[in-house]
Design an enzyme around this catalytic site. Structure first.
Site, PDB file in Angstrom:
ATOM      1  N   SER A   1      -9.352  -1.156   7.240  1.00 32.69           N
ATOM      2  CA  SER A   1      -8.713  -0.917   5.950  1.00 32.69           C
ATOM      3  C   SER A   1      -7.998  -2.092   5.300  1.00 32.69           C
ATOM      4  CB  SER A   1      -7.735   0.259   6.064  1.00 32.69           C
ATOM      5  OG  SER A   1      -8.422   1.448   6.320  1.00 32.69           O
TER       6      SER A   1
ATOM      7  N   LEU B   1      -6.919   8.388   3.640  1.00 33.17           N
ATOM      8  CA  LEU B   1      -6.908   7.002   4.160  1.00 33.17           C
ATOM      9  C   LEU B   1      -8.225   6.619   4.822  1.00 33.17           C
ATOM     10  CD1 LEU B   1      -3.431   6.414   5.872  1.00 33.17           C
ATOM     11  CD2 LEU B   1      -4.145   5.768   3.576  1.00 33.17           C
TER      12      LEU B   1
ATOM     13  N   LYS C   1       0.858  -1.189   0.000  1.00 33.81           N
ATOM     14  CA  LYS C   1       0.000   0.000   0.000  1.00 33.81           C
ATOM     15  C   LYS C   1       0.894   1.238   0.000  1.00 33.81           C
ATOM     16  CE  LYS C   1      -3.721   1.842   2.968  1.00 33.81           C
ATOM     17  NZ  LYS C   1      -4.409   1.602   4.263  1.00 33.81           N
TER      18      LYS C   1
ATOM     19  N   ILE D   1      -6.989   1.028  10.407  1.00 37.50           N
ATOM     20  CA  ILE D   1      -7.378   1.798  11.587  1.00 37.50           C
ATOM     21  C   ILE D   1      -8.891   1.839  11.746  1.00 37.50           C
ATOM     22  CG2 ILE D   1      -7.483   4.087  10.508  1.00 37.50           C
ATOM     23  CD1 ILE D   1      -6.127   5.169  13.086  1.00 37.50           C
ATOM     24  N   GLY D   2      -9.607   1.388  10.715  1.00 35.28           N
ATOM     25  CA  GLY D   2     -11.060   1.355  10.812  1.00 35.28           C
ATOM     26  C   GLY D   2     -11.671   0.264   9.954  1.00 35.28           C
TER      27      GLY D   2
ATOM     28  N   SER E   1      -9.189   1.287   3.192  1.00 28.17           N
ATOM     29  CA  SER E   1      -8.316   2.124   2.394  1.00 28.17           C
ATOM     30  C   SER E   1      -7.231   1.349   1.647  1.00 28.17           C
ATOM     31  CB  SER E   1      -7.667   3.182   3.298  1.00 28.17           C
ATOM     32  OG  SER E   1      -6.846   2.602   4.287  1.00 28.17           O
TER      33      SER E   1
END
Length: 563
Positions: A246, A196, A138, A243-244, A222
């Site tokens: 991704s 992101l 990434k 982080i959420g 993301s």
């Protein structure tokens, strides 16, 4: 007047970047205008379609999974150069038909592969666990000599987050160095969304990356470019962040596997990031792969480099084979099933996917129980406040470098505002910890029913299959797991089917948010969209969750072969 005279400078810079990336593709791997037009009309770009542009040896290599590729290189069936060439070519085709790469450094990769072949011939042993394996990244990871834009026009020609311009292209993320120390070949960096913090993949540098399995749908975000590239077999192992949701969202949407570790298990040193000072609930490096074996290989390799010696944020936990052995040799597991969070109801394909997996696990002899934890709403709300605590100042500092605007979907959520006051931030930290404790207490209470604690939980990644672009309204199924810092693996389960997953007219939404999501379900549009589910374990249980995922996925495969 030239056509560029009327365009903002940021737009010209983005155009030049797109052109320079395409120019790095060798001429013999370029598609004709007719081929590109054919691809633009194609619904599913994977499998037979992309293979039209590949020779038989390349197809044979890229359809082989990570573990077998490393084995074939080290037993002499293949060379690192052959394998790297195959993946560079496939990634080049994938980008031309599905717009999924930010950076191409094939020349560097082929030189690296030749070096590894020479080293193996000289020493008779591999450099490390990833010897000769191409690994995609990434566009958050710094690689020497390569841009890291993280989707911002202002960072083209440099590396996001560097403090001294003279260090541009000289820095290297620790995880990058660790992968190289284990014999990896790095060859491309993949697309991600601006900021992101978005469940789809779109930015002003290259535009939108769609789902190669169904072009009506999003590849997620993301780490969306990673998911798309893996679905097209331009990679078998990719590195992303979460982080959420991704790494989990793109894996679920693109029909591949992923691992979200607990933060501080994998090094994050010297990486680009959004709002890097927000360390209360950190982003974590994670992996996506075409197989569970690839995820396990990635974790082993990352731990073999002993990252805690150079990154003080990493907890010194080596790879734990004893945990894997214990899970695989144990009697029946106890698996919780989280059907719905009661906030946003899963669409019919997700409901069916959860049922398929729960029944497969039960038929394999494991205990299956309903999972009724504390409401996920506080967890999701607290986590979202942390993500936006700086008032979007970090995001706007990157936008200002070029003058580019926020993409339309993010204009309201990332409008510039005052940062959260310190005392409010501290109170939010206390709320987050209280929620973690409450959830942990519930998990511990599951031992009271039958003397056996729940080992892991099956739950949706999102309330829909790979989503129709613009209709991703709710990320609570992933965000709450980030607040808890739990380990999670994603496995592909099924595909949305318009003939089976009909609209449930009996369901009555419980809120406007729920209604927005429910009304967005269209069996025709979602038809064929991948349905992936997450298997969730507790903090620092990466080996455990991978071992359980292996058992659960085997149960699913077995159930498919039986009437």
């Amino acid at each position: 007047m030239s056509s560029n005279d009327s365009k903002p400078s940021w737009e010209i810079k983005a155009e030049e970047k797109r052109a320079s990336t395409l120019a790095k593709i060798p001429s013999e791997w370029r598609l004709s205008p007719e081929d590109l037009e054919l691809a633009a009309k194609q619904h599913d770009l994977t499998g037979p379609f992309i293979q039209k542009f590949l020779d038989p040896q390349t197809i044979s290599i890229v359809t082989t999974d990570s573990l077998d590729l490393v084995e074939h290189i080290t037993d002499g069936q293949l060379t690192a150069l052959q394998v790297t060439t195959a993946f560079c070519k496939t990634a080049a085709i994938a980008h031309q038909i599905n717009n999924c790469l930010h950076e191409i450094f094939f020349v560097q990769a082929l030189e690296r592969a030749k070096f590894l072949d020479d080293l193996y011939e000289k020493n008779g042993k591999p450099l490390g666990l990833l010897h000769g394996l191409p690994v995609s990244l990434k566009d958050q990871f710094h690689v020497k000599g390569v841009d890291t834009t993280m989707g911002y026009v202002g960072w083209i020609g440099s590396n996001l987050g560097i403090t001294d311009p003279k260090d541009a292209h000289k820095i290297e993320s620790q995880i990058t160095a660790d992968l190289l120390s284990q014999g990896a070949v790095l060859y491309c960096k993949t697309s991600l969304p601006q900021t992101l913090l978005f469940g789809e993949t779109i930015n002003n540098v290259i535009g939108c990356t769609l789902n190669p399995i169904s072009r009506n749908l999003s590849c997620g975000g993301s780490s969306g470019g990673e998911g798309a590239l893996l679905a097209l077999r331009g990679s078998t192992l990719g590195v992303g962040t979460d982080i959420g949701g991704s790494v989990r969202i793109p894996a679920a949407f693109c029909g591949v596997f992923s691992l979200k570790p607990t933060p501080e298990r994998i090094t994050y040193r010297d990486m680009a990031n959004t709002n890097p000072g927000q360390n209360t609930y950190r982003s974590t490096v994670g992996f996506l792969s075409s197989s569970l074996g690839g995820l396990d290989l990635a974790l082993r390799a990352a731990m073999a480099a002993r990252p805690w010696l150079r990154d003080p944020a990493v907890v010194p936990i080596p790879y734990r084979q004893d945990v894997v052995d214990d899970i695989l040799s144990r009697g029946p597991l106890k698996i919780g099933v989280f059907w719905t969070d009661g906030i946003v109801e899963p669409h019919p394909p997700i409901r069916r996917g959860v049922k398929i997996l729960a029944e497969a696990v039960s038929k394999a002899g494991h205990k299956v129980v309903d999972w009724n934890p504390p409401s996920h709403k506080p967890g999701r709300d607290i986590h979202l406040e942390f993500l936006l605590a700086d008032g979007a100042h970090d995001v706007h500092s990157h936008l200002e470098r070029s003058g580019e605007p926020l993409i339309p979907a993010l204009k309201e959520g990332f409008r510039l505002r005052d940062p959260m006051p310190l005392l409010q931030y501290q109170d939010l930290t206390i709320q987050g910890l209280a929620y973690e404790i409450k959830y942990s207490d519930y998990w511990n209470s599951t031992v009271q029913d039958d003397g056996q604690i729940v080992d892991a939980v099956i739950m949706p990644v999102a309330p829909h299959a790979a989503v129709v672009p613009g209709r991703y309204f709710y990320t609570g199924y992933t965000e709450t797991i980030n607040l808890l810092n739990y380990s999670a693996a994603v496995i592909p389960v099924t595909r949305a089917d318009k003939a089976v997953d009909v609209v449930d007219t009996a369901y009555k939404p419980v809120s406007e948010l729920d209604k927005d999501n429910w009304d967005s379900y269209d069996p025709e549009l979602y038809h064929g969209g991948p349905v992936g589910l997450q298997i969730v374990a507790r903090k620092f249980e990466e080996e455990k969750v991978l071992a359980i995922a292996k058992i659960v996925y085997a149960a699913l495969q077995t159930s498919r072969t039986k009437p």
